[in-house]
Scaffold this motif. Sequence first.
Motif: not given
Length: 209
Positions: A160-175
């Motif tokens: 779960q923690y790895k998934q959260i980190k991945t989601i955050f990194e994707k959003l940072k790249k987009r916005y």
Amino acid sequence: MIKNNNLPLKKIKIIAVTKNQNINVIKKAISIGIKEFGENYIQESIVKIQALKNYKNIIWHFIGKIQSKKTKIIAQNFHWCQTIDREKIAILLNKYRPKNLPPINVLIQINISEEKNKNGVYIKDYKKLAESIYLMPHLNLRGIMAMPAINKNSIDNSIQYKQIKTIFEKLKKRYISVDTLSLGTSFDIKKSLIATSNMIRIGRDIFDK
């Protein structure tokens, strides 16, 4: 200096969770330098915000479940809202945010364990919600908030923690506005820092000592 995956510790914000704490306790926290406070309940928080309105440097975060009928109060009184989990709530916050105030900082709450009794948007739906929020002029999309299932076994919990980190990194790249991962409480600080959290919500370890 202790680092969080190359993130200096000084850049990690501590949000003091003050639900069920009285005004005098909060004043004491302010006197030792705490400036950011998280509240879960609207009626309780408004009393505190009004009582402490002369403290100009305080930043208030709403971190509780959001009811549609309470969005106006949140929009008018808080600097941050960390628990947006559906477009309807975002639309109402955008509608009610006073035009003389800067856009309210918002986080998307992710239901990372996808449990039916938990708040938050499911992983498959967060991208659409982020796109909608980003276009609203009175909301400032800053990132995500999550509460992994603490009672899970260590293997599932780590996923779960790895998934959260991945989601955050994707959003940072987009916005370009995204810079905040609100992850971690008194129960899981170490795991949250490993997942590059830069905002920790602490209640028990600050006030219950």
